[in-house]
Design an enzyme around this catalytic site. Structure first.
Site, PDB file in Angstrom:
ATOM      1  N   SER A 103     -18.472  -4.362  -6.766  1.00  0.00           N
ATOM      2  CA  SER A 103     -17.749  -4.018  -5.534  1.00  0.00           C
ATOM      3  C   SER A 103     -18.618  -3.152  -4.648  1.00  0.00           C
ATOM      4  O   SER A 103     -19.684  -2.671  -5.059  1.00  0.00           O
ATOM      5  CB  SER A 103     -16.458  -3.277  -5.873  1.00  0.00           C
ATOM      6  OG  SER A 103     -16.758  -1.998  -6.411  1.00  0.00           O
ATOM      7  N   TYR A 119      -9.306   4.890  -9.642  1.00  0.00           N
ATOM      8  CA  TYR A 119      -9.281   4.959  -8.183  1.00  0.00           C
ATOM      9  C   TYR A 119      -8.879   3.635  -7.537  1.00  0.00           C
ATOM     10  O   TYR A 119      -8.976   3.479  -6.322  1.00  0.00           O
ATOM     11  CB  TYR A 119     -10.638   5.437  -7.649  1.00  0.00           C
ATOM     12  CG  TYR A 119     -11.778   4.444  -7.780  1.00  0.00           C
ATOM     13  CD1 TYR A 119     -12.148   3.645  -6.702  1.00  0.00           C
ATOM     14  CD2 TYR A 119     -12.483   4.304  -8.966  1.00  0.00           C
ATOM     15  CE1 TYR A 119     -13.191   2.734  -6.813  1.00  0.00           C
ATOM     16  CE2 TYR A 119     -13.522   3.405  -9.076  1.00  0.00           C
ATOM     17  CZ  TYR A 119     -13.870   2.618  -8.001  1.00  0.00           C
ATOM     18  OH  TYR A 119     -14.897   1.714  -8.107  1.00  0.00           O
ATOM     19  N   GLY A 120      -8.393   2.696  -8.345  1.00  0.00           N
ATOM     20  CA  GLY A 120      -7.973   1.412  -7.807  1.00  0.00           C
ATOM     21  C   GLY A 120      -7.185   0.630  -8.830  1.00  0.00           C
ATOM     22  O   GLY A 120      -7.150   0.980 -10.012  1.00  0.00           O
ATOM     23  N   TYR A 173       0.841  -1.195   0.000  1.00  0.00           N
ATOM     24  CA  TYR A 173       0.000   0.000   0.000  1.00  0.00           C
ATOM     25  C   TYR A 173       0.876   1.244   0.000  1.00  0.00           C
ATOM     26  O   TYR A 173       2.066   1.190   0.318  1.00  0.00           O
ATOM     27  CB  TYR A 173      -0.912  -0.027   1.235  1.00  0.00           C
ATOM     28  CG  TYR A 173      -2.011   1.005   1.244  1.00  0.00           C
ATOM     29  CD1 TYR A 173      -2.921   1.092   0.208  1.00  0.00           C
ATOM     30  CD2 TYR A 173      -2.141   1.903   2.314  1.00  0.00           C
ATOM     31  CE1 TYR A 173      -3.952   2.042   0.215  1.00  0.00           C
ATOM     32  CE2 TYR A 173      -3.165   2.845   2.335  1.00  0.00           C
ATOM     33  CZ  TYR A 173      -4.056   2.910   1.284  1.00  0.00           C
ATOM     34  OH  TYR A 173      -5.057   3.849   1.305  1.00  0.00           O
ATOM     35  N   ARG A 178     -17.250  -9.317 -14.311  1.00  0.00           N
ATOM     36  CA  ARG A 178     -16.545 -10.447 -14.902  1.00  0.00           C
ATOM     37  C   ARG A 178     -17.437 -11.652 -15.182  1.00  0.00           C
ATOM     38  O   ARG A 178     -17.012 -12.588 -15.843  1.00  0.00           O
ATOM     39  CB  ARG A 178     -15.381 -10.865 -14.000  1.00  0.00           C
ATOM     40  CG  ARG A 178     -14.235  -9.876 -13.987  1.00  0.00           C
ATOM     41  CD  ARG A 178     -13.062 -10.367 -13.175  1.00  0.00           C
ATOM     42  NE  ARG A 178     -13.354 -10.376 -11.750  1.00  0.00           N
ATOM     43  CZ  ARG A 178     -12.472 -10.701 -10.812  1.00  0.00           C
ATOM     44  NH1 ARG A 178     -11.244 -11.070 -11.170  1.00  0.00           N
ATOM     45  NH2 ARG A 178     -12.797 -10.681  -9.537  1.00  0.00           N
ATOM     46  N   VAL A 214     -17.996  -0.072  -3.634  1.00  0.00           N
ATOM     47  CA  VAL A 214     -18.095   1.256  -4.238  1.00  0.00           C
ATOM     48  C   VAL A 214     -18.989   1.209  -5.471  1.00  0.00           C
ATOM     49  O   VAL A 214     -19.836   2.075  -5.679  1.00  0.00           O
ATOM     50  CB  VAL A 214     -16.701   1.802  -4.600  1.00  0.00           C
ATOM     51  CG1 VAL A 214     -16.811   3.067  -5.451  1.00  0.00           C
ATOM     52  CG2 VAL A 214     -15.903   2.112  -3.339  1.00  0.00           C
ATOM     53  N   MET A 251      -6.965  -3.299  -9.096  1.00  0.00           N
ATOM     54  CA  MET A 251      -7.137  -4.701  -8.764  1.00  0.00           C
ATOM     55  C   MET A 251      -6.178  -5.598  -9.542  1.00  0.00           C
ATOM     56  O   MET A 251      -5.801  -6.673  -9.081  1.00  0.00           O
ATOM     57  CB  MET A 251      -8.581  -5.139  -9.036  1.00  0.00           C
ATOM     58  CG  MET A 251      -9.574  -4.629  -8.017  1.00  0.00           C
ATOM     59  SD  MET A 251     -11.228  -5.291  -8.306  1.00  0.00           S
ATOM     60  CE  MET A 251     -10.938  -7.045  -8.111  1.00  0.00           C
TER      61      MET A 251
END
Length: 331
Positions: A151, A237-238, A53, A173, A153, A240
């Site tokens: 998710s 914002y991510g 992180y 997915r 969010v 994965m």
């Protein structure tokens, strides 16, 4: 009291254990003590435990980006909360039975909200809200597209967008998620893949999509970008995928698109404390009413933090993994 302690970076279920430690003590002037009712295990917590992180504290350290607490004592000069007030904490290190923090770091939330849902109020609801308000000036009838739509969010984006008259294309997915997301208010759902852009165009009637919300990165960013109209904005914002976002040069130059990043802390830092409290008061009321919620798969005691961490890393869960450090929690 008990707290979870990260002692070494790596697999979280190996590096974290529940320990006995000294009580936090009485609050000083301007401080608040609260008992932690529940906390979720978030992807960012997992990443921090692995050492991947953006924040990498000196070990040993206590993880935990969010929680719901009940105030037990306040120090001199604190007037916005009193003993018994439900609060969220703007600071970290929340995987513990008690916390002692600055008074300005706790935000009061509505009494009567489901405490497990309240434990998830700090990060995901404002992230969804500000993704819809801070990146592009959306108006009713506009289309947006997001990946990882199942998710926490993503589900909140669907609900909040629907309330604003903004239409959503939701990329996932597996097709088995479609019905669930449509019950939340999703306008269109599609399985990710190389033909994403053509599938999306068919679903929207060729609408010009203004905003793409990307939580995957890598080539998924380029697939999302290919769905946007001229001048569209991809907001990452991510990650994965664990990769950096990729976009075709032609979309940036000829298509006039932009790639921007979002992190909640920066978005809140542009606002006053009163504005932040107002945001959480509104979102907390929506959680209390049940308008905003997230599915929960299981709640563990803090003594089983290793098992909880292993469970939180399983794929295709039906909901969040939470921990109730002071015993079972009732709605």
């Amino acid at each position: 009291m008990k707290q979870a302690l990260l002692e070494r970076y790596g697999p979280p279920e190996e590096g974290v254990r529940c320990v006995e430690t000294s009580d936090v003590g009485a609050p000083g002037a301007g401080e608040v003590v609260f008992e932690v009712i529940a906390f979720p295990i978030n992807p960012a917590d997992i990443s921090m435990c692995r050492g991947s992180y953006r924040l990498r504290p000196t070990l040993p350290a206590t993880p935990g980006a969010e929680c719901l607490g009940r105030v037990t004592a306040v120090g001199a000069g604190v007037s916005h909360v009193t003993p018994g007030t439900l609060v969220i904490n703007l600071q970290r290190e929340n995987w513990a039975q008690k916390r002692r923090v600055r008074g300005d770091d706790v935000i009061a939330v509505p009494a009567g909200l489901d405490p497990l849902q309240g434990a998830m109020l700090r990060i995901n609801p404002p992230t969804a809200l500000l993704l819809l308000s801070d990146v592009v000036a959306l108006k009713p009838g506009d289309w947006i597209i997001q990946n990882v739509a199942n998710s926490a969010v993503g589900r909140l984006v669907i609900t909040l967008a629907r309330a604003r008259g903004v239409r959503t294309v939701n990329v996932v997915r597996r097709e088995s998620l479609f019905d669930e997301l449509k019950r939340l208010g999703a306008d269109a759902c599609v399985v990710d893949g190389p033909e994403l852009a053509s599938s999306v165009s068919s679903l929207t009637g060729g609408a010009s999509i203004r905003l793409g919300l990307d939580a995957v990165s890598g080539r998924a960013t380029a697939r999302l970008s290919a769905c946007l109209g001229e001048g569209g904005v991809v907001c990452n914002y991510g990650a994965m995928s664990g990769e950096d976002p990729v976009m075709a040069r032609s979309t940036l130059i000829a298509g006039g698109q932009m790639l921007v990043g979002f992190i909640l802390g920066r978005a809140l830092a542009t606002r006053s404390l009163e504005q932040i409290r107002s945001i959480y008061a509104d979102l907390g009321e929506q959680v209390r009413k049940g308008t905003l919620s997230a599915p929960i798969e299981k709640v563990y005691p803090i003594e089983e933090i290793k098992t909880a961490l292993a469970h939180a890393q399983r794929g295709e869960r039906s909901g969040k993994i939470l921990v109730a450090p002071n015993g079972p929690v009732s709605p």
